[in-house]
Design a protein around this motif. Structure first.
Motif, PDB file in Angstrom:
ATOM      1  N   GLU A 449       4.072  43.934  14.112  1.00  0.00           N
ATOM      2  CA  GLU A 449       4.604  42.629  13.739  1.00  0.00           C
ATOM      3  C   GLU A 449       5.056  41.853  14.964  1.00  0.00           C
ATOM      4  O   GLU A 449       4.862  40.639  15.050  1.00  0.00           O
ATOM      5  N   GLY A 548      -3.380  38.574   8.235  1.00  0.00           N
ATOM      6  CA  GLY A 548      -2.584  37.360   8.163  1.00  0.00           C
ATOM      7  C   GLY A 548      -2.919  36.370   9.246  1.00  0.00           C
ATOM      8  O   GLY A 548      -3.853  36.546  10.029  1.00  0.00           O
ATOM      9  N   GLU A 562       6.988  40.005   6.401  1.00  0.00           N
ATOM     10  CA  GLU A 562       5.721  40.091   5.697  1.00  0.00           C
ATOM     11  C   GLU A 562       5.852  39.706   4.226  1.00  0.00           C
ATOM     12  O   GLU A 562       6.939  39.783   3.641  1.00  0.00           O
ATOM     13  N   SER A 563       4.735  39.296   3.652  1.00  0.00           N
ATOM     14  CA  SER A 563       4.634  38.959   2.235  1.00  0.00           C
ATOM     15  C   SER A 563       3.607  39.887   1.583  1.00  0.00           C
ATOM     16  O   SER A 563       2.784  40.502   2.264  1.00  0.00           O
ATOM     17  N   ASP A 564       3.664  39.951   0.283  1.00  0.00           N
ATOM     18  CA  ASP A 564       2.648  40.689  -0.472  1.00  0.00           C
ATOM     19  C   ASP A 564       1.486  39.734  -0.712  1.00  0.00           C
ATOM     20  O   ASP A 564       1.499  38.919  -1.640  1.00  0.00           O
ATOM     21  N   LEU A 565       0.473  39.788   0.153  1.00  0.00           N
ATOM     22  CA  LEU A 565      -0.630  38.835   0.072  1.00  0.00           C
ATOM     23  C   LEU A 565      -1.400  38.945  -1.231  1.00  0.00           C
ATOM     24  O   LEU A 565      -1.925  37.956  -1.736  1.00  0.00           O
ATOM     25  N   SER A 566      -1.477  40.143  -1.792  1.00  0.00           N
ATOM     26  CA  SER A 566      -2.206  40.295  -3.043  1.00  0.00           C
ATOM     27  C   SER A 566      -1.483  39.588  -4.176  1.00  0.00           C
ATOM     28  O   SER A 566      -2.104  39.144  -5.141  1.00  0.00           O
ATOM     29  N   GLN A 585       2.180  34.025   8.122  1.00  0.00           N
ATOM     30  CA  GLN A 585       2.113  34.702   6.827  1.00  0.00           C
ATOM     31  C   GLN A 585       1.227  35.924   7.001  1.00  0.00           C
ATOM     32  O   GLN A 585       0.102  35.821   7.499  1.00  0.00           O
ATOM     33  N   TYR A 586       1.748  37.077   6.600  1.00  0.00           N
ATOM     34  CA  TYR A 586       0.992  38.295   6.864  1.00  0.00           C
ATOM     35  C   TYR A 586       1.499  39.430   5.988  1.00  0.00           C
ATOM     36  O   TYR A 586       2.560  39.348   5.366  1.00  0.00           O
ATOM     37  N   GLU A 587       0.721  40.508   5.986  1.00  0.00           N
ATOM     38  CA  GLU A 587       1.144  41.757   5.355  1.00  0.00           C
ATOM     39  C   GLU A 587       0.717  42.909   6.251  1.00  0.00           C
ATOM     40  O   GLU A 587      -0.425  42.957   6.715  1.00  0.00           O
ATOM     41  N   PHE A 589       0.032  46.723   6.294  1.00  0.00           N
ATOM     42  CA  PHE A 589      -0.259  47.812   5.375  1.00  0.00           C
ATOM     43  C   PHE A 589      -0.066  49.152   6.080  1.00  0.00           C
ATOM     44  O   PHE A 589      -0.617  49.395   7.152  1.00  0.00           O
ATOM     45  N   ASP A 593       2.548  51.475   1.534  1.00  0.00           N
ATOM     46  CA  ASP A 593       1.937  50.190   1.197  1.00  0.00           C
ATOM     47  C   ASP A 593       0.477  50.234   1.615  1.00  0.00           C
ATOM     48  O   ASP A 593       0.113  49.822   2.712  1.00  0.00           O
TER      49      ASP A 593
END
Length: 962
Positions: A449, A548, A562-566, A585-587, A589, A593
């Protein structure tokens, strides 16, 4: 006259067995250290005639004082002997003292021009040890010191020489000649040094026999190592101190004698498609004498702008060529490392290649990298237009990213990210594309990140450690309005059995209108309705990675999470992920997760829109906050983390200063903490005491007569700068000031060099002089205690406090999270029941191996006669590598002899909490979270240890009665 103090920006290198390192505060290659205006360097006045210097009084390593001064004179003479340059030097008398580690600061950081250009002899090496650490390998540094901007002249210079680091007179002379080149405003250069330092026999990397084998540098008849190469070869220093043809050309270009006009000149531009490239090393070699008669330059070395609109950007000029001789001109990687040069070193977007005359093009099928067309130098007649175009890969064909490498591809349109246009995409084999620069740092295969937010603007389709060099392909395609990159069947690193295969792509759309419209919100709805970035995932076997879009260090706060992109994709704003209010904006994994975007699409909008610094305009006056009189008002505590509401930036680069007036008076004795916590700028921060406040009554409302508004303004003529800071936090700044008297105060923020906060001093160029920063400011009703690791300090309570039958009016605050009476216990970093009982009377809210010298604050409240609170704010545990989590807690002693502990966030899993009489009295182990009430006379405590009994008092409070 605008004076600029050239701060010490030293590049640290490690000493190797075969070569030592020379440095200055920053360095270019084959050009000037300091550029005044685009195309105009800073120069010593009068063509460099009688440049002053003042040698030290003391000895220098193996040289006594007399020999050291003579060596200085001889070394300056080496430059004066250049017949095609007009520069000369004059000894203006020795320094008034023998400079050593006890008195060197005035010569390193002079407050202003003092008529002295010091050549400091560090006879013992203690100055260098203090500045860089023992055994650093740094041999010396030098540069112009004070510059006059209106006339673009150098007023004074300085140099520091490390005597014990070199044990031969030849080595010391080589060191001096090199550093006095910097003193004259010459930069580092790289034309032959890499041949011997890195075993690249041609320097071109394309044809091992083009120039034949190089001559031996041990042969005194061959002067092949350029003096301004940033390394000193210890085994050949007896010949490399004489300026090489490359050094002679660089000096003569800035200080030309009339005869220099009779030499040859070749110039051109380095291009990738239509984009002009900065930081590309260009070398010309005489085909009949390729190592002795060779010169170099770096593209853009005579500017600080580097933008595509600057006329000097991307250009190079090779001077001092022998008339009638044929030269091969080619681009060359900076083998000694890009961090040696202040012109931003660029990753070559393709193979090193030669200028190829009529065949020069971006087509690698017709313009072979190893083919060249000789150019004949002409006396007094510059040859221009020798442009080198890097060959471009063919769309749809596999790109040679290698393992962890980049390929630069020009875009068919300008792609806008956070209001900035980019014309080149850097495609990395590890599943991402960057803009502005390649991510060629070691470790770019590790998706983090921090790197995502603090690096260049980046689109990560699936950032992971991938191996397209083993299997699969990376390719690109382009049309008039779209550009796409595809990773097809690429495995994860280390999986070679065919079971790993990942297919995904990035498509960007032309959003250049967002960078060109004069009205900042024109095109807002168009950006919402149309996706600017689309990431598509096909079949994927990898389960960990980062996906992201980041606007990069110039726009992110670096606090984005981070965000839950799904969850966002398909359900967000118009079914798209928005960067309208967020700079990233990113996730990320990772287990548990697990990647869940396979065989789907994620669309991003708002990528190109810039963010508004609302503090640049006061609400009604519409004036920028670039003066004390127009300072924007802020309420404490304040931070500018929120991108949408509190975006703060220095813009335009090198021309902006920001002022913030704290809207309420601060009380004497309180402590203001103001810090730039993230950002790309090399910042300077100041605190002004506004001794006179102007109050303006503004009428507004219907007919401008119904309401009044009082607007305090800082009287700039009466304001006093009471504190300033340059680099207490890396390149960033931090001020901790105990307020001297009641009144209004204002915070000033500018770029390095602008110590008077007028925004007119020359800086260091983009990106260090501009971009987003995050300001954090708050006031503490108390004093900050300066505590090192394993430290203690005694403070006054302001009242008599009775503890375990004894009365005290002072207490010792120990850095490891406890208070003691009678004496400190700084070395008690390992809590135990035995030490608790045998030691001094102790009150321990969190006794652990804490280290406030690394981070956080320890604060003592103001004396009020009734209580005293000591707060540990975000203090980490000791760690050899740093980065331990913060711990925030406080202890309050009251005049009624009660004791209170309060806890906020605690990351330490272990420690000891409690109070004890000490002095061999028995203490009582208890479960503090369950015991109530608690009496101090019982000496209750709890020892938390892993894994059986973890600390469990976070976000709670304890009270001990007397």
């Amino acid at each position: 006259m605008t004076l600029f103090k050239q701060n010490l920006r030293l590049i640290s290198f490690a000493l190797t067995t075969s070569l030592a390192l020379l440095t200055n505060h920053t360095a270019h290659a084959g050009g000037p250290l300091e550029v005044c205006q685009s195309g105009v360097p800073y120069l010593w006045p009068n063509g460099g005639q009688n440049v002053p210097f003042n040698p030290d009084q003391g000895a220098l390593g193996i040289l006594d004082s007399t020999a050291a001064v003579q060596a200085v004179t001889d070394s300056f003479q080496a430059w004066e002997d250049v017949t095609t340059a007009s520069i000369s030097y004059s000894n203006q008398g020795q320094l008034p003292v023998d400079v050593d580690v006890t008195n060197f600061t005035p010569y390193l950081q002079a407050a202003g021009p003092d008529g002295v250009s010091a050549i400091v002899f560090d006879d013992t090496g203690e100055i260098f040890d203090l500045l860089f650490g023992a055994g650093s390998g740094i041999l010396g540094f030098a540069s112009p010191e004070f510059l006059d901007e209106p006339s673009c002249t150098i007023l004074e210079g300085f140099s520091f020489l490390n005597g014990p680091a070199i044990s031969s007179i030849d080595g010391l002379l080589n060191l001096m000649v090199h550093e006095f080149g910097h003193y004259s405003n010459l930069a580092h250069t790289e034309v032959n040094g890499q041949v011997y330092g890195d075993s690249d026999t041609t320097g071109a990397g394309t044809d091992d026999t083009t120039f034949g084998p190089p001559p031996s540098p041990l042969d005194p008849g061959f002067d092949v190592i350029e003096t301004m190469y940033p390394f000193l070869f210890s085994d050949i220093d007896q010949v490399s101190r004489t300026p090489h043809a490359d050094d002679i050309a660089a000096l003569s270009r800035m200080y030309p004698e009339a005869s220099f006009a009779n030499t040859g000149t070749i110039s051109g531009t380095i291009l990738l498609g239509d984009s002009k490239l900065t930081g590309i090393n260009v070398i010309a070699r005489n085909l009949s004498d390729p190592f002795a008669d060779a010169v170099s330059a770096i593209s853009s070395d005579f500017t600080r702008d580097y933008s595509q609109g600057d006329a000097i950007t991307g250009t190079y000029t090779l001077t001092g060529l022998t008339p009638g001789e044929d030269y091969a001109v080619y681009v060359n990687g900076l083998l000694s490392g890009n961090d040696r040069f202040s012109t931003p070193g660029a990753t070559l977007p393709g193979p090193e290649e030669y200028y190829n005359g009529a065949n020069e093009s971006g087509n690698g099928l017709t313009d072979l990298p190893g083919d060249f067309t000789p150019i004949t130098a002409v006396a007094g007649s510059p040859i221009t237009g020798v442009d080198i175009l890097f060959n471009l890969p063919v769309p749809g064909q596999p790109l040679n990213t290698g393992d962890d490498g980049n390929v630069a591809i020009p875009l068919p349109f300008e792609f806008c990210v956070a209001g900035e246009p980019y014309s080149v995409a850097y495609i990395n084999g590890n599943g991402f594309v960057t803009f502005g620069s390649a991510d060629d740092a070691f470790g770019n295969f590790i998706e983090t990140e921090a790197s995502f937010l603090s690096g260049p603007p980046r689109i990560a389709a699936f950032w992971d450690d991938l191996s397209p060099n083993i299997a699969g392909t990376v390719s690109y395609d382009a049309s008039a309005h779209t550009f796409s990159v595809t990773w097809d069947g690429v495995p994860e690193y280390g999986i070679t059995d065919g079971t790993s295969s990942n297919t995904f792509s990035i498509e960007i759309r032309d959003n250049s209108f967002l960078c060109t419209d004069s009205f900042p919100y024109h095109g807002y709805w168009a950006s919402i309705l149309r996706s600017e970035v689309k990431i598509t995932h096909g079949d994927m076997t990898a389960t960990d990675g980062l996906v992201g879009v980041s606007s990069g260090i110039a726009a992110t706060s670096q606090f984005e999470t981070e965000s839950d992109l799904s969850a966002v994709n398909g359900y967000g704003l118009f079914g798209k992920v928005q960067l309208l209010t967020e700079a990233a904006q990113y996730e990320l994994f990772s287990d548990p997760d697990v990647f869940d975007l396979a065989n789907g699409k994620t669309k991003f909008i708002g990528v190109g829109l810039g963010y508004t610094d609302r503090y640049e305009r006061n609400h009604r006056s519409h004036q920028r906050n670039n003066s004390l009189e127009t300072a924007s008002k802020i309420a404490l505590p304040f931070d500018s983390i929120d991108t949408f509401r509190d975006f703060t930036a220095l813009a335009p680069t090198g021309e902006d200063v920001d002022f913030y007036l704290i809207d309420s008076p601060l009380a004497a004795g309180s402590t203001l903490v103001s810090e730039i916590v993230t950002g790309q700028i090399d910042s300077v921060m100041g605190l002004y005491h506004c001794k006179n406040i102007k109050v303006e009554n503004k009428r507004y409302g219907k007919h401008h007569s119904r309401y009044h508004r009082h607007k305090p303004r800082c009287d700039a003529e009466q304001a006093e700068l009471i504190a300033s800071n340059d680099d207490s936090n890396g390149l960033l700044s931090k001020i901790q000031v105990e307020i001297p008297e009641d009144g209004y105060y204002a915070i000033a923020i500018s770029y390095f060099g602008d110590t008077d906060f007028d925004g007119e001093d020359p800086g260091q160029g983009a990106a260090l002089d501009g971009g987003r920063y995050v300001l954090d400011a708050f006031v503490i009703e108390g004093s900050i205690l300066t505590l090192g690791d394993e430290d203690a300090t005694e403070i006054d309570l302001g009242f008599d406090f009775t503890f375990q039958g004894q009365s005290y009016d002072t207490v010792f605050v120990n850095s490891n999270g406890f208070l003691t009476f009678g004496s400190g216990a700084p070395n008690d970093f390992s809590p135990s029941a035995t030490t608790l009982e045998l030691g001094a009377p102790r009150i321990a809210p969190l006794w652990a191996d804490l280290n406030p010298s690394e981070a956080g604050l320890v604060v003592s409240s103001l004396n009020n006669g009734s209580s005293k609170t000591v707060s540990f704010l975000a203090v980490p545990r000791f760690s050899l590598f740093g980065g331990a989590g913060p711990n925030t807690f406080a202890v309050t002693l009251s005049a009624d002899n009660s004791i209170a502990f309060a806890y906020d966030a605690i990351t330490s899993p272990s420690g000891l909490t409690g109070v004890a009489e000490g002095n061999s009295a028995t203490a009582t182990p208890v479960d503090l979270s369950a015991a109530a009430p608690l009496s101090a006379t019982d000496s209750p405590y709890e020892l938390f240890s892993t894994p059986t009994n973890l600390f469990d008092l976070e976000n709670s409070a304890l009270q001990f009665t007397p």
